[in-house]
Structure formats: C-alpha cells, structure tokens
Design a protein around this motif. Structure first.
Motif, PDB file in Angstrom:
ATOM      1  N   LEU A 190     -21.416 -59.932   0.226  1.00 31.65           N
ATOM      2  CA  LEU A 190     -21.440 -61.302   0.730  1.00 31.65           C
ATOM      3  C   LEU A 190     -20.124 -61.693   1.381  1.00 31.65           C
ATOM      4  N   ASP A 191     -19.021 -61.093   0.926  1.00 26.93           N
ATOM      5  CA  ASP A 191     -17.722 -61.408   1.518  1.00 26.93           C
ATOM      6  C   ASP A 191     -17.717 -61.119   3.015  1.00 26.93           C
ATOM      7  N   ASP A 192     -18.471 -60.114   3.431  1.00 22.36           N
ATOM      8  CA  ASP A 192     -18.532 -59.759   4.857  1.00 22.36           C
ATOM      9  C   ASP A 192     -19.155 -60.875   5.683  1.00 22.36           C
ATOM     10  N   TYR A 193     -19.900 -61.777   5.029  1.00 26.19           N
ATOM     11  CA  TYR A 193     -20.552 -62.881   5.726  1.00 26.19           C
ATOM     12  C   TYR A 193     -19.834 -64.215   5.473  1.00 26.19           C
ATOM     13  N   GLY A 194     -18.666 -64.136   4.851  1.00 30.64           N
ATOM     14  CA  GLY A 194     -17.919 -65.356   4.571  1.00 30.64           C
ATOM     15  C   GLY A 194     -18.495 -66.189   3.445  1.00 30.64           C
ATOM     16  N   ILE A 195     -19.322 -65.561   2.593  1.00 32.94           N
ATOM     17  CA  ILE A 195     -19.907 -66.268   1.445  1.00 32.94           C
ATOM     18  C   ILE A 195     -19.062 -65.927   0.222  1.00 32.94           C
ATOM     19  N   ASP A 196     -18.215 -66.836  -0.166  1.00 32.70           N
ATOM     20  CA  ASP A 196     -17.262 -66.571  -1.243  1.00 32.70           C
ATOM     21  C   ASP A 196     -17.796 -67.061  -2.589  1.00 32.70           C
ATOM     22  N   GLU A 197     -17.409 -66.390  -3.630  1.00 31.69           N
ATOM     23  CA  GLU A 197     -17.490 -66.911  -5.006  1.00 31.69           C
ATOM     24  C   GLU A 197     -18.884 -66.962  -5.621  1.00 31.69           C
ATOM     25  N   ALA A 198     -19.908 -66.511  -4.924  1.00 33.96           N
ATOM     26  CA  ALA A 198     -21.271 -66.657  -5.448  1.00 33.96           C
ATOM     27  C   ALA A 198     -21.453 -65.974  -6.795  1.00 33.96           C
ATOM     28  N   PHE A 199     -20.857 -64.771  -6.948  1.00 32.08           N
ATOM     29  CA  PHE A 199     -21.076 -63.998  -8.175  1.00 32.08           C
ATOM     30  C   PHE A 199     -19.810 -63.872  -9.024  1.00 32.08           C
ATOM     31  N   ASP A 200     -18.806 -64.724  -8.736  1.00 26.68           N
ATOM     32  CA  ASP A 200     -17.564 -64.653  -9.510  1.00 26.68           C
ATOM     33  C   ASP A 200     -17.755 -65.119 -10.951  1.00 26.68           C
ATOM     34  N   ALA A 201     -18.445 -66.244 -11.129  1.00 29.27           N
ATOM     35  CA  ALA A 201     -18.668 -66.748 -12.490  1.00 29.27           C
ATOM     36  C   ALA A 201     -19.514 -65.786 -13.318  1.00 29.27           C
ATOM     37  N   PRO A 202     -20.622 -65.232 -12.782  1.00 32.74           N
ATOM     38  CA  PRO A 202     -21.381 -64.250 -13.555  1.00 32.74           C
ATOM     39  C   PRO A 202     -20.549 -63.026 -13.917  1.00 32.74           C
ATOM     40  N   GLN A 203     -19.665 -62.594 -13.004  1.00 32.67           N
ATOM     41  CA  GLN A 203     -18.831 -61.432 -13.300  1.00 32.67           C
ATOM     42  C   GLN A 203     -17.887 -61.726 -14.460  1.00 32.67           C
ATOM     43  N   THR A 204     -17.272 -62.906 -14.444  1.00 33.31           N
ATOM     44  CA  THR A 204     -16.389 -63.275 -15.559  1.00 33.31           C
ATOM     45  C   THR A 204     -17.173 -63.393 -16.859  1.00 33.31           C
ATOM     46  N   ALA A 205     -18.381 -63.962 -16.778  1.00 34.84           N
ATOM     47  CA  ALA A 205     -19.232 -64.080 -17.971  1.00 34.84           C
ATOM     48  C   ALA A 205     -19.533 -62.711 -18.546  1.00 34.84           C
ATOM     49  N   ALA A 206     -19.790 -61.736 -17.666  1.00 34.33           N
ATOM     50  CA  ALA A 206     -20.089 -60.379 -18.135  1.00 34.33           C
ATOM     51  C   ALA A 206     -18.862 -59.721 -18.763  1.00 34.33           C
ATOM     52  N   LEU A 207     -17.722 -59.922 -18.160  1.00 34.81           N
ATOM     53  CA  LEU A 207     -16.499 -59.284 -18.671  1.00 34.81           C
ATOM     54  C   LEU A 207     -16.051 -59.901 -19.993  1.00 34.81           C
ATOM     55  N   ASP A 208     -16.151 -61.228 -20.106  1.00 36.81           N
ATOM     56  CA  ASP A 208     -15.637 -61.918 -21.290  1.00 36.81           C
ATOM     57  C   ASP A 208     -16.668 -62.051 -22.404  1.00 36.81           C
ATOM     58  N   GLY A 209     -17.936 -62.274 -22.012  1.00 37.44           N
ATOM     59  CA  GLY A 209     -18.964 -62.477 -23.022  1.00 37.44           C
ATOM     60  C   GLY A 209     -18.597 -63.607 -23.968  1.00 37.44           C
ATOM     61  N   TRP A 210     -18.876 -63.375 -25.256  1.00 38.26           N
ATOM     62  CA  TRP A 210     -18.529 -64.341 -26.295  1.00 38.26           C
ATOM     63  C   TRP A 210     -17.374 -63.854 -27.167  1.00 38.26           C
ATOM     64  N   ASP A 211     -16.930 -62.609 -26.938  1.00 38.35           N
ATOM     65  CA  ASP A 211     -15.878 -62.081 -27.805  1.00 38.35           C
ATOM     66  C   ASP A 211     -14.494 -62.146 -27.174  1.00 38.35           C
ATOM     67  N   TYR A 212     -14.361 -62.870 -26.083  1.00 42.41           N
ATOM     68  CA  TYR A 212     -13.058 -63.116 -25.459  1.00 42.41           C
ATOM     69  C   TYR A 212     -12.194 -63.871 -26.471  1.00 42.41           C
ATOM     70  N   LEU A 213     -11.022 -63.349 -26.799  1.00 42.82           N
ATOM     71  CA  LEU A 213     -10.231 -63.853 -27.923  1.00 42.82           C
ATOM     72  C   LEU A 213      -9.919 -65.344 -27.834  1.00 42.82           C
ATOM     73  N   PRO A 214      -9.405 -65.864 -26.699  1.00 46.65           N
ATOM     74  CA  PRO A 214      -9.126 -67.308 -26.648  1.00 46.65           C
ATOM     75  C   PRO A 214     -10.384 -68.152 -26.893  1.00 46.65           C
ATOM     76  N   LEU A 215     -11.528 -67.670 -26.419  1.00 48.60           N
ATOM     77  CA  LEU A 215     -12.786 -68.387 -26.658  1.00 48.60           C
ATOM     78  C   LEU A 215     -13.136 -68.354 -28.136  1.00 48.60           C
ATOM     79  N   GLN A 216     -12.972 -67.195 -28.778  1.00 43.45           N
ATOM     80  CA  GLN A 216     -13.265 -67.075 -30.199  1.00 43.45           C
ATOM     81  C   GLN A 216     -12.396 -68.025 -31.025  1.00 43.45           C
TER      82      GLN A 216
END
Length: 509
Positions: A190-216
């Motif tokens: 999507l970056d090639d079409y100038g569409i930014d940030e569409a999947f950034d939040a899902p990516q962070t959600a996948a990386l952090d999940g619920w066991d991200y220490l500050p969240l815990q």
C-alpha cells in the motif's frame, strides 16, 4: 407507486414460500441464479451471513461451556469480493465512478460478518474471514476508480477490524509474529500507492498482544505517566486502547478496563464505567478534574441520568459547557432534561447556549417556549446575535429571520455566493410579503442569466422559473413595460438556443 406494489406483494410472497420444502426452495434459488446471474453475489452474501449468525456461541466468554466450532466458507467470501469489484466491468468508466461507494459498502458488509465473530469472542474465525477479504481486495482494488478515496479508504476500516480480531484471538507467539509479518507485507504494497498506516495498528497488536510488559503492569494496577507504553506511545495508541477496552468489557474484566482507561487517558470510558459499576461519587469527582471536552461531559451526564442521579447529571452538564468543543449537543440535552425536571432557569440558560452554538429555527423556538414572559427581551438579544454571526451557509439565520418576517435581515444574511436554494427561499418570502421587490428582480435575473449565458441547456427550465418570479415582481411594481423590454432583450440575445426560446416566449403571455 412501485414501492407500494412491492409492499403489498410481500405477504403473498411470504405465504407462497412458506408452502415450499427445503429441496423446492433450493431449486428455486438455483433457478433464479441461473436466470439472473446478478443476484448470485447477494444470495452468497446472505447465506454466509445466516450461517455465521446461526453458528455464533450464545454463552458468555466466562462460562466454562465449550464454544461450538464455527464453520466459515472463505471461498464464498472470496467470490463475493471479486464479484462485487467486477460488477462494474461492463460499465463505462464515467458510469462506474458513481458506483464505487456501493461496491465498497457491499464488501463492507462482509467485514460486518467478521465483526459479528469478534463480538462473539470468536477471534480465530474472524481472522479467516478478514484474511479472505483482505487478500482478494488487495489483488483487485486497483480496478476501482479511487478519485474520491473511497476504494483506498476501505483499508482503514479493515485495519480497525484486524486490530480487534488479532487481540481477540488466542494466538501463540509464533502465530502473532507470522501475522505481524503479513501486515508488514500488505502495508509495503500500500505504501507504493501513498496509503499510509492502514495495517500499522494490527501489526503492533500482533507484536505486543496482551503480554507486553508495560500493558501487563497497567492491567495489574500500576499506572504511571508512561501509560501502557515503554517510551513514547505510537501514533495509533488510541486505536489499540479502544480495541483492548472493547475486549475487556466483553470479557467482563472490568477492573482491568478501568486501569487501562485511566492509564491511557480515555476519560469518557473511565467515568462511564465507574457509573455502571455504581461508583458514582468517584465518577463525579474524577470527571470534574479530568473531563476535557463537551462530548466527554455529555457521556458522563447521560450515564448519571440513566443511573438515576438526575441532579448530579445536570451539574456535570453545566460544568461541561465550560469545556472545549462544540456545545450544541450538550446544551440541548441539558435544556431538555432540565425542562422535564421543572428547572426552568437552567433550561433557559442551556437553550440560549444551544442557539448561540447552533443557530436554527428549532433552537430559537425552544428558547421562546421556555422563556415565557421573558421572551420579548430574549428575542431581541437572540436576533441581534443572529445578525452579527456570519456563516458560509446561513440557513439557520435565514429560517429565523423569515419566521419573524424580517425580510431585510434575511437578505443581508445572504452572501454573494449563496446557494440557489437559499436565494429562492428568501425570494419567495419577499414576494409573499410584497417587500424588497427590486431586490427580488435583481436576484432572479442574476440566477437566470448565469444559466442562460453559460448555455446550460439541462437547467433552462430552472432559468425560466427564476424569470417567472422576476416577472411577478415586475408586475407587482406595475412595471410590465420594463419586463417586456427585458424579455425582448433576452430573446434577441439567446435567439439561437432552440430549447430556451419557447420557454422565454411563454413568459411574455
């Protein structure tokens, strides 16, 4: 007429279908699809939706009863996405342009199936639906005209659903990392079409999940200025917090909900949840210190009112009127609740705030109703305020002035580029009152001449309508000769416009 016929036919159709058995109904649908291929996508979409709805678990997420497996026909979902997009293939591009929104909305209905699964706490099944939609849409969306940003804007809706689905699913660390890689790959495309940030939040959600220490730490009640983040919060922190709060609420983990809402500064969610839990005084105290906008104050006031704390709700609403943001919605709510409680002074104050923030006839008349004997005094002040307030679309002021038969004020409220509908509204009122007829003539001539001079043949009937109003004003002034002279000039100037000429000649009769 056709709608009425269709409505009358429905009971008969329902009765007819009720006599058919399963095999007959199936045969009927298959025959219909064969004769009308355009309905195939609709049948598939509704069938998938019915299967999803009937398969959803009805037990609470905290109940021990195992959830029955939910079967999703992802092939049907993929076909529906492709069918929706390619439904425009046989149209000219100029025609297809007007159907882009309908196509996006149709695919959006498939995303609603994923949301139904998310809200049923069936996160894994939601992921399969979203994956099917996203893969097909990613491969085909370039075929859609994105001039208005509707086709590309759909990725934002997908991202929101993905964020909550990832956090709703019970995924292993390895699975989450695989999803994070997939989101990164999609975003790179999507970056090639100038569409930014569409999947950034899902990516962070996948990386952090619920066991991200500050969240815990936050979920355990340790709240610091850092909130639920290590270092600076990402720009999409609010999106992640909203998704997590939704999940915590569904799972009735309400104390953790409160910890997270407080840590992340989601004041509206925090105070309304306190009220739901019966911690009213705590909600009021916190609200008075931390409410920042009129919308937040309105949410707390409504929650308190519904909880039976009527006086406290009015006090919070009054406090909210001093906060940032548009005040009309809050003021109207306070006006109506105070009036219903017999608090006339409070209701009148709120009614005036509502009018000043949102000038329209309804708000004006509500002040008149509540003011009673004080109305003459309040009327003068409100009309002065309306005169002094400039707007690019002053319909509210014009409605008020015409209601009061203040034609001169209504004319003054019109700017040189006012819409033809507003001009016509004032023209018609001026004709009825037989005032400002010279202005009526000039206003109508200006509207008609613009259409005729530009040669806008499809609008010639509108030009004739304007000229008919001008003729009426000329006649009311006793200036029939002037009207005839003007009409002769128009016929001479536009004599070659064969569609217009008969309309002009008709005005001379």
């Amino acid at each position: 007429m056709n709608d009425d016929i269709n409505k009358d036919a429905r009971p008969a159709l329902e009765s007819l279908l009720s006599r058919l058995n399963r095999d007959q109904l199936q045969s009927l649908l298959l025959k219909l699809a064969e004769q009308e291929p355009s309905v195939i996508a609709t049948i598939e979409r509704q069938a998938t939706l019915l299967q999803t709805s009937s398969s959803q678990p009805t037990t609470s997420p905290q109940q021990a009863t195992p959830k029955p497996p939910i079967t999703i026909d992802t092939k049907a979902v993929r076909r529906q996405v492709r069918s929706s997009i390619h439904s425009l293939d046989r149209m000219r591009s100029s025609e297809a342009y007007w159907h882009i929104g309908a196509v996006v909305n149709e695919i959006g209905q498939l995303v609603e199936q994923a949301w139904a699964l998310i809200k049923a706490d069936a996160g894994r099944q939601a992921l399969t639906v979203l994956e099917a939609i996203t893969e097909e849409y990613m491969s085909e969306w370039e075929n859609l005209d994105d001039s208005d940003g509707e086709a590309s804007g759909f990725f934002s809706d997908l991202g929101t659903a993905w964020t909550e689905a990832i956090l709703s699913a019970d995924l292993t660390r390895e699975e989450r990392e695989q999803w994070a890689d997939q989101f990164a790959a999609w975003q790179a495309e999507l970056d090639d079409y100038g569409i930014d940030e569409a999947f950034d939040a899902p990516q962070t959600a996948a990386l952090d999940g619920w066991d991200y220490l500050p969240l815990q730490q936050v979920l355990q009640g340790t709240i610091t200025e850092q909130g639920a983040w290590e270092g600076e919060a990402p720009y999409h922190a609010d999106d992640l917090t909203k998704a997590r709060l939704n999940i915590l609420e569904r799972r009735e983990r309400l104390q953790e909900y409160l910890y997270l809402a407080e840590a992340e500064g989601h004041t509206e969610e925090y105070v309304t949840m306190l009220v739901r839990l019966g911690r009213v005084e705590e909600a009021i105290s916190y609200g008075r210190h931390y409410l920042a906008t009129t919308d937040e104050a309105l949410a707390l006031a409504k929650a308190l009112y519904e909880h039976g704390e009527h006086e406290q709700s009015l006090q919070i609403a009054e406090h909210g009127l001093s906060l940032e943001g548009r005040k009309a919605s809050l003021a109207k709510w306070l006006r109506d609740q105070a009036w219903s409680m017999g608090e006339k002074t409070r209701a009148l104050t709120a009614a005036e705030v509502a009018f000043r923030d949102e000038i329209n006839l309804e708000n004006y008349q509500r002040v008149a109703e509540i003011a009673g004997e004080r109305w003459p005094e309040r009327r003068v002040e409100l009309l002065d305020y309306a005169r002094q307030t400039k707007s690019s679309y002053p319909k509210g002021q014009i409605d008020v002035f015409l209601h009061e038969k203040l034609i001169d004020d209504a004319i003054a409220a019109l700017d040189p580029y006012a819409s033809h509908t507003l001009v016509e509204q004032v023209v018609d009122a001026a004709l009825q009152s037989q005032s400002q007829l010279e202005w009526v003539i000039q206003a109508c001539r200006k509207q008609a001449e613009y259409i005729m001079d530009k040669g806008k043949a499809e609008l010639y009937s509108s030009a004739a309508n304007w000229l008919a109003k001008a003729r009426r004003a000329y006649h009311m002034l006793g200036s029939q000769a002037e009207w005839q002279t003007y009409l002769d000039e128009l016929l001479s100037q536009h004599g070659r416009k064969y569609k217009l000429v008969p309309m002009l000649k008709a005005l001379g009769r």
